[in-house]
Design a protein around this motif. Structure first.
Motif, PDB file in Angstrom:
ATOM      1  N   PHE A 147       0.857  -1.178   0.000  1.00 43.10           N
ATOM      2  CA  PHE A 147       0.000   0.000   0.000  1.00 43.10           C
ATOM      3  C   PHE A 147       0.902   1.240   0.000  1.00 43.10           C
ATOM      4  O   PHE A 147       1.880   1.258   0.724  1.00 43.10           O
ATOM      5  CB  PHE A 147      -0.891  -0.013   1.250  1.00 43.10           C
ATOM      6  CG  PHE A 147      -1.884   1.100   1.299  1.00 43.10           C
ATOM      7  CD1 PHE A 147      -3.076   1.014   0.606  1.00 43.10           C
ATOM      8  CD2 PHE A 147      -1.605   2.253   2.018  1.00 43.10           C
ATOM      9  CE1 PHE A 147      -3.990   2.065   0.637  1.00 43.10           C
ATOM     10  CE2 PHE A 147      -2.514   3.305   2.048  1.00 43.10           C
ATOM     11  CZ  PHE A 147      -3.708   3.198   1.358  1.00 43.10           C
ATOM     12  N   PRO A 148       0.687   2.294  -0.778  1.00 41.02           N
ATOM     13  CA  PRO A 148      -0.451   2.538  -1.667  1.00 41.02           C
ATOM     14  C   PRO A 148      -0.157   2.231  -3.138  1.00 41.02           C
ATOM     15  O   PRO A 148      -0.873   2.731  -3.989  1.00 41.02           O
ATOM     16  CB  PRO A 148      -0.665   4.052  -1.481  1.00 41.02           C
ATOM     17  CG  PRO A 148       0.729   4.578  -1.313  1.00 41.02           C
ATOM     18  CD  PRO A 148       1.517   3.489  -0.614  1.00 41.02           C
ATOM     19  N   TYR A 149       0.846   1.435  -3.423  1.00 46.36           N
ATOM     20  CA  TYR A 149       1.255   1.261  -4.826  1.00 46.36           C
ATOM     21  C   TYR A 149       0.519   0.124  -5.530  1.00 46.36           C
ATOM     22  O   TYR A 149       0.362   0.151  -6.751  1.00 46.36           O
ATOM     23  CB  TYR A 149       2.769   1.069  -4.904  1.00 46.36           C
ATOM     24  CG  TYR A 149       3.497   2.139  -4.123  1.00 46.36           C
ATOM     25  CD1 TYR A 149       3.319   3.485  -4.453  1.00 46.36           C
ATOM     26  CD2 TYR A 149       4.290   1.837  -3.028  1.00 46.36           C
ATOM     27  CE1 TYR A 149       3.936   4.486  -3.716  1.00 46.36           C
ATOM     28  CE2 TYR A 149       4.913   2.823  -2.288  1.00 46.36           C
ATOM     29  CZ  TYR A 149       4.731   4.151  -2.635  1.00 46.36           C
ATOM     30  OH  TYR A 149       5.329   5.133  -1.897  1.00 46.36           O
ATOM     31  N   ALA A 150       0.111  -0.892  -4.786  1.00 44.61           N
ATOM     32  CA  ALA A 150      -0.706  -1.977  -5.335  1.00 44.61           C
ATOM     33  C   ALA A 150      -1.363  -2.686  -4.169  1.00 44.61           C
ATOM     34  O   ALA A 150      -0.703  -2.977  -3.164  1.00 44.61           O
ATOM     35  CB  ALA A 150       0.146  -2.960  -6.128  1.00 44.61           C
ATOM     36  N   LYS A 151      -2.668  -2.935  -4.273  1.00 45.03           N
ATOM     37  CA  LYS A 151      -3.367  -3.599  -3.170  1.00 45.03           C
ATOM     38  C   LYS A 151      -4.540  -4.409  -3.693  1.00 45.03           C
ATOM     39  O   LYS A 151      -5.358  -3.906  -4.449  1.00 45.03           O
ATOM     40  CB  LYS A 151      -3.886  -2.558  -2.174  1.00 45.03           C
ATOM     41  CG  LYS A 151      -4.849  -3.128  -1.136  1.00 45.03           C
ATOM     42  CD  LYS A 151      -5.152  -2.149  -0.011  1.00 45.03           C
ATOM     43  CE  LYS A 151      -6.323  -2.662   0.831  1.00 45.03           C
ATOM     44  NZ  LYS A 151      -6.577  -1.903   2.042  1.00 45.03           N
ATOM     45  N   THR A 152      -4.585  -5.686  -3.316  1.00 42.65           N
ATOM     46  CA  THR A 152      -5.828  -6.435  -3.521  1.00 42.65           C
ATOM     47  C   THR A 152      -6.378  -6.931  -2.189  1.00 42.65           C
ATOM     48  O   THR A 152      -7.504  -7.392  -2.120  1.00 42.65           O
ATOM     49  CB  THR A 152      -5.644  -7.662  -4.451  1.00 42.65           C
ATOM     50  OG1 THR A 152      -4.863  -8.653  -3.772  1.00 42.65           O
ATOM     51  CG2 THR A 152      -4.973  -7.308  -5.757  1.00 42.65           C
ATOM     52  N   GLY A 153      -5.577  -6.881  -1.124  1.00 37.72           N
ATOM     53  CA  GLY A 153      -6.059  -7.361   0.175  1.00 37.72           C
ATOM     54  C   GLY A 153      -5.139  -6.945   1.301  1.00 37.72           C
ATOM     55  O   GLY A 153      -4.332  -6.013   1.159  1.00 37.72           O
ATOM     56  N   GLY A 154      -5.266  -7.661   2.415  1.00 38.73           N
ATOM     57  CA  GLY A 154      -4.544  -7.309   3.640  1.00 38.73           C
ATOM     58  C   GLY A 154      -3.020  -7.333   3.512  1.00 38.73           C
ATOM     59  O   GLY A 154      -2.331  -6.623   4.235  1.00 38.73           O
ATOM     60  N   LEU A 155      -2.489  -8.138   2.589  1.00 37.40           N
ATOM     61  CA  LEU A 155      -1.035  -8.212   2.397  1.00 37.40           C
ATOM     62  C   LEU A 155      -0.426  -6.828   2.160  1.00 37.40           C
ATOM     63  O   LEU A 155       0.616  -6.494   2.731  1.00 37.40           O
ATOM     64  CB  LEU A 155      -0.706  -9.139   1.213  1.00 37.40           C
ATOM     65  CG  LEU A 155       0.729  -9.091   0.682  1.00 37.40           C
ATOM     66  CD1 LEU A 155       1.723  -9.605   1.726  1.00 37.40           C
ATOM     67  CD2 LEU A 155       0.866  -9.917  -0.597  1.00 37.40           C
ATOM     68  N   ALA A 156      -1.085  -6.037   1.324  1.00 39.05           N
ATOM     69  CA  ALA A 156      -0.566  -4.707   0.984  1.00 39.05           C
ATOM     70  C   ALA A 156      -0.463  -3.824   2.224  1.00 39.05           C
ATOM     71  O   ALA A 156       0.542  -3.135   2.433  1.00 39.05           O
ATOM     72  CB  ALA A 156      -1.475  -4.038  -0.053  1.00 39.05           C
TER      73      ALA A 156
END
Ligand code: ADP
Length: 480
Positions: free
Chosen positions: A11-20
């Motif tokens: 985060f904030p460069y790529a996120k699909t879920g909690g991992l980011a």
């Protein structure tokens, strides 16, 4: 310490879920504590287009051996804050796409190549830059080949790239399983193409490599660390995890309080705190208005924010349609994901449009408003490695209704079972038990002093990343 994090999302460069969220918070906390932190992620389009990356320096050219081919790429580096550099492993053909893993329902066909290239790119950069890290910490299947590729490069080239490697399982349901022919693309010694290596039922399993070959293995809650050693939750890798029983530790994720704090949350119409809850009422009214429900409703508002997928217990929600249709409450769901769930939820809304609302999209601001404006937050997950929303809910004084699995067990205390310390309501991951918890929620809401006490205890709990980051620091030091 010099600490390298390798993750597919940040985060904030790529996120699909909690991992980011987890990777970004952990890296940030470690940098704040004075460690030198290098984060590696793929050069996704969203990352390259982010303003932080605008002045990124193209620091290295890569030529990566993939089977009997060489593929080129480059590494772009920028520093979003003190002590932290982000390295983007770039190759347009692989990463300049609209989404990280696939288009809608299907994964990209070249995912094995994409993430082998990514891991090899990281190892090559560490070599070119002479990094000599204390710890290289890889996250989830996309980075799982790293410990093995790193040690293999060290052996072949007679160099030292890292003292220790750590691998973290954020979700064992996603393992990176590919056809056996994929193995040739790793250029690893043939003896690793076996049961003691990456082979898994005649296929190649990336996550298995991370679990077997990292010096330490962690997962995101103590409960999940136990669960993944059982057939029920191990998704076929329970036997492999058991072989690392001595080295596996569960460290709970934390909440990034710069982003999730009702007292400073810019995404809310009004802010509030445990000492002054009037702002929460304003958020509730705004939430009801925003989704087209009657603002003056006096009963409980139950919110839900999640990926629409089996894991999140959507089936348990749908099995309790009658509850939401007949009881005096409101249900507001924000979620995107599988079409079948979206359709089923739309059909439910059509049966009671004055009681139930659905926002079928990804909407950061709306997720904050639901956390703030709801009276309860439903999270009947079938499994949950850590889960973040149940922690956000408690910080926002929104009583979570969760199932007794994974990180939910480590972060919520049932208020009926433990009247003096309860912070939420818990159920077994089945429809009948969830219905029982929903009924108990109505009873709790009707008892105002008791409801307020649960809210206050939930808000007082410290879920910040301080504890979590300290846990990782201790683990790194112990390993060295
Ligand atoms: P998982 O990683 O399994 O999806 P977590 O609870 O660990 O579950 O993290 C999910 C994160 O994604 C949370 O920050 C949550 O608020 C966010 N999220 C999920 N669905 C949506 C959505 N539709 N809109 C906005 N944020 C969402």
């Amino acid at each position: 310490m010099k600490i390298v994090h390798v993750a597919s999302e940040l985060f904030p460069y790529a996120k699909t879920g909690g991992l980011a969220d987890a990777a970004a918070s952990l890296a940030g906390m470690l940098a704040n504590s004075g460690h030198e932190v290098l984060v590696f992620m793929p050069g996704y389009r969203t990352a390259l287009e982010h303003r932080d990356a605008a002045g990124a320096e193209r620091r290295f050219r890569l030529k990566i051996e993939m089977g009997n081919q060489f593929l080129s790429g480059d590494v772009r580096v920028f520093s979003p804050r003190k002590n932290l550099t982000v390295h983007l492993i770039c190759r347009e053909e692989f990463f300049d796409r609209s989404a990280p893993y696939g288009n809608g329902e299907r994964d990209y066909e070249d995912n094995a190549d994409r993430f082998i290239f990514f891991c090899k790119g990281v190892v090559e950069t560490l070599r070119l830059a002479d990094v000599e890290a204390d710890v290289v910490h890889a996250h989830d299947w996309q980075a799982a080949l790293l410990p093995l590729l790193l040690r293999e490069t060290e052996r072949r080239q007679g160099v030292t790239l890292a003292m220790k490697t750590v691998f973290t399982i954020h979700n064992i349901a996603f393992q990176g399983v590919f056809p056996r022919a994929t193995f040739a693309r790793t250029n690893l010694p043939e003896e690793l193409n076996s049961m003691d290596g990456l082979e898994y039922y005649e296929q190649v399993n990336f996550m298995k490599g991370g679990i077997l070959f990292a010096d330490r293995v962690t997962t995101v809650s103590p409960r999940y660390a136990q669960e993944i050693q059982t057939p029920e939750f191990g998704c076929g890798l329970d036997g492999v995890v058991q072989t690392r029983e001595e080295d596996i530790v569960g460290l709970l994720n934390g909440v990034d309080t710069n982003i999730w704090n009702p007292a400073s949350d810019e995404l809310l119409p009004m802010r509030y705190s445990a000492g002054n809850m009037s702002g929460k009422q304003a958020c509730r009214a705004e939430l009801l208005k925003r989704v087209g429900l009657e603002v003056n409703f006096g009963g409980p508002v139950i919110g839900m924010v999640c990926r629409l997928t089996e894991q999140k217990g959507i089936d348990l929600l749908l099995a309790n349609q009658e509850f939401f249709l007949t009881k005096d409450c409101r249900l507001i769901v924000l979620g995107s994901g599988e079409r079948r769930y979206e359709d089923a939820l739309r059909a439910l809304v059509a049966r009671a449009p004055k009681k139930i609302a659905l926002c079928a999209k990804l909407d950061e601001a709306m997720s904050h408003l639901i956390e703030a404006g709801g009276d309860f937050f439903a999270m009947p997950s079938l499994f949950e490695p850590c889960g973040l929303n149940q922690m956000y809910s408690q910080q926002y004084g929104t009583v979570p209704i969760v199932s007794r699995v994974g990180g939910l067990v480590d972060t919520v205390i049932d208020a009926d079972e433990f009247p003096a310390s309860g912070t939420g309501l818990m159920c077994e991951p089945n429809a009948a038990s969830f219905r029982d918890a929903l009924n108990r929620a109505l009873a709790l809401f009707a008892d105002k002093p008791r409801y307020a006490a649960v809210q206050q205890r939930a808000m007082a709990h410290d879920f910040s990343w301080k504890t979590a980051a300290a846990g990782y620091e201790t683990l790194y030091r112990e390993s060295l």
